[in-house]
Design an enzyme around this catalytic site. Structure first.
Site, PDB file in Angstrom:
ATOM      1  N   TRP A 102       0.835  -1.206   0.000  1.00 14.76           N
ATOM      2  CA  TRP A 102       0.000   0.000   0.000  1.00 14.76           C
ATOM      3  C   TRP A 102       0.862   1.245   0.000  1.00 14.76           C
ATOM      4  CZ3 TRP A 102      -4.319  -1.296  -1.804  1.00 14.76           C
ATOM      5  CH2 TRP A 102      -4.943  -2.486  -1.421  1.00 14.76           C
ATOM      6  N   ASP A 169      -1.112   6.963   6.483  1.00 12.02           N
ATOM      7  CA  ASP A 169      -2.181   6.034   6.110  1.00 12.02           C
ATOM      8  C   ASP A 169      -2.329   5.049   7.269  1.00 12.02           C
ATOM      9  OD1 ASP A 169      -3.761   3.974   5.172  1.00 12.02           O
ATOM     10  OD2 ASP A 169      -2.551   3.537   3.390  1.00 12.02           O
ATOM     11  N   LYS A 193     -10.931  -1.954   7.621  1.00 11.50           N
ATOM     12  CA  LYS A 193      -9.964  -2.782   8.324  1.00 11.50           C
ATOM     13  C   LYS A 193     -10.193  -2.759   9.834  1.00 11.50           C
ATOM     14  CE  LYS A 193      -7.804  -3.523   4.381  1.00 11.50           C
ATOM     15  NZ  LYS A 193      -6.921  -2.494   3.851  1.00 11.50           N
TER      16      LYS A 193
HETATM   17  C1  LIG Z   1      -6.465  -1.918   2.540  1.00  9.81           C
HETATM   18  C2  LIG Z   1      -5.516  -0.807   2.590  1.00  9.81           C
HETATM   19  C3  LIG Z   1      -5.538   0.227   1.645  1.00  9.81           C
HETATM   20  C4  LIG Z   1      -6.516   0.234   0.468  1.00  9.81           C
HETATM   21  O1  LIG Z   1      -7.787   0.484   0.895  1.00  9.81           O
HETATM   22  P1  LIG Z   1      -8.999   0.630  -0.158  1.00  9.81           P
HETATM   23  O2  LIG Z   1     -10.068   1.202   0.707  1.00  9.81           O
HETATM   24  O3  LIG Z   1      -9.270  -0.729  -0.680  1.00  9.81           O
HETATM   25  O4  LIG Z   1      -8.578   1.555  -1.233  1.00  9.81           O
HETATM   26  C5  LIG Z   1      -4.643   1.262   1.778  1.00  9.81           C
HETATM   27  N1  LIG Z   1      -3.756   1.278   2.778  1.00  9.81           N
HETATM   28  C6  LIG Z   1      -3.682   0.303   3.701  1.00  9.81           C
HETATM   29  C7  LIG Z   1      -2.670   0.384   4.789  1.00  9.81           C
HETATM   30  C8  LIG Z   1      -4.566  -0.770   3.641  1.00  9.81           C
HETATM   31  O5  LIG Z   1      -4.499  -1.748   4.562  1.00  9.81           O
END
Ligand SMILES: *Cc1c(COP(=O)(O)O)cnc(C)c1O
Length: 356
Positions: A102, A169, A193
């Site tokens: 990511w 993030d 998540k």
């Molecule tokens: C799952 C994830 C993403 C992507 O998320 P989406 O909502 O599917 O775009 C980005 N960063 C991290 C750390 C993730 O675990």
């Protein structure tokens, strides 16, 4: 049989959240209407949006000066929305700590907007550790980290601090542990998540950093416009925001981030102790960097896979296979997964050893 849900995302949420969320589909706020059929501008939904925003600030202990947004497009849209808003139009330059898939996607996406520098990377060892002790390049518009590496199972324990804007993030570990969240100027997190269902992404931003890029920004991608419209510039993902609010209420009622951090620690300690002790398994992440949320491990003897898979499935465990880029197993222990569910997995691992 009780199912122990280790899914990496979308993932387990508290049972009481599912109860309330299903009730609201039939009759929301005793309106005689479903939450799926009311206006996002109704006072009942505006109250939901305001409560979700307020709970986010309260649970993270944020000082004045931050805005919370609930946007569509997933965390992946933030990979471009962020540089669009924060990278300078003239000689723009941003730094990324490349600690996983990511993080790498975020770093690459920023190249559309200017110079996007990998300040350090752990790709040389398949993202199994967090780089430390690196130097920052001069003149970054912001420095971006990914707090938890969902796929390879590492987590930043001590955040490198850039003397400028710090962005994170936090998709896979927001609300899982206590941090000084005010060290970040912008945090984003896809809800699916650890804070809610798929379909909504939280963006938490310090207001004063916006409007300085010198770049014209399309309205839908402009944080300032979304802030001005209180996250209702367009129709927000109403139901996903509602379920997120219920999850945050659950967290707050039980004691907030300090409470869940204690449980998350015990869950991670329990499972990692077994991975380290059991001679049939090996962890894949550097010990000092391993994630409390996603524990990745392999069978020492891959020929045992069918026997192990049958054992955990028989115990009611779901969602354990590792990401296709790592293989093996990944136990995602998000907030709503109980210590009891982790004990079930550990018992399966012990029994697997005993009967080998
Ligand atoms: C799952 C994830 C993403 C992507 O998320 P989406 O909502 O599917 O775009 C980005 N960063 C991290 C750390 C993730 O675990």
């Amino acid at each position: 049989m009780k199912i122990h849900n280790y899914s990496p995302g979308p993932c387990i949420l508290p049972a009481e959240v599912f109860q309330k969320a299903s009730q609201a589909v039939l009759d929301f706020d005793q309106l005689g209407l479903s939450i799926l059929e009311i206006s996002h501008r109704s006072k009942n939904f505006i109250a939901v949006m305001e409560r979700a925003m307020a709970l986010t600030k309260e649970l993270l202990g944020l000082p004045e000066g931050y805005s919370v947004l609930f946007l569509g497009g997933g965390a992946s849209l933030q990979f471009c929305m962020l540089p669009y808003n924060l990278m300078k139009a003239e000689n723009g330059k941003a730094g990324y700590l490349v600690t996983g898939t990511w993080a790498k996607n975020a770093w690459k996406e920023a190249k559309h907007f200017g110079s996007s520098v990998a300040v350090a990377s752990s790709e040389d060892q398949n993202f199994s550790y967090i780089p430390k002790g690196f130097e920052f390049p001069e003149g970054l518009d912001y420095f971006h980290t990914t707090s938890n590496n969902t796929i390879f199972g590492t987590q930043i324990k001590a955040f490198p601090k850039y003397n400028g804007l710090n962005v994170c993030d936090m998709s896979s570990d927001i609300f899982s542990r206590q941090l000084d969240f005010s060290q970040f100027d912008l945090i984003y997190a896809g809800a699916q998540k650890n804070m809610g269902p798929a379909g909504v992404t939280a963006v938490i931003v310090r207001d004063e950093i916006l409007g300085k890029s010198g770049r014209p920004i399309p309205s839908m991608l402009d944080y300032a416009i979304h802030i001005d419209k209180e996250s209702m510039y367009n129709t927000p993902p109403v139901y996903a925001v509602y379920v997120t609010m219920l999850t945050l209420e659950w967290l707050q009622r039980n004691g907030g981030v300090a409470w869940i951090e204690g449980i998350n620690r015990r869950k991670a300690d329990l499972l990692y102790a077994e991975i380290d002790r059991n001679p049939l398994f090996v962890g894949t992440a550097a010990v000092e960097d391993r994630s409390d949320m996603n524990a990745c491990f392999l069978l020492v003897d891959p020929a045992q896979e069918a026997r192990f898979d049958a054992a955990w499935k028989a115990a009611g465990i779901s969602g354990l296979p590792g990401h296709r880029s790592v293989g093996g197993y990944r136990a995602s222990m998000y907030n709503a997964l109980s210590l009891e569910s982790v004990q079930v997995l550990v018992d399966v691992m012990k029994e697997f050893e005993r009967t080998a």
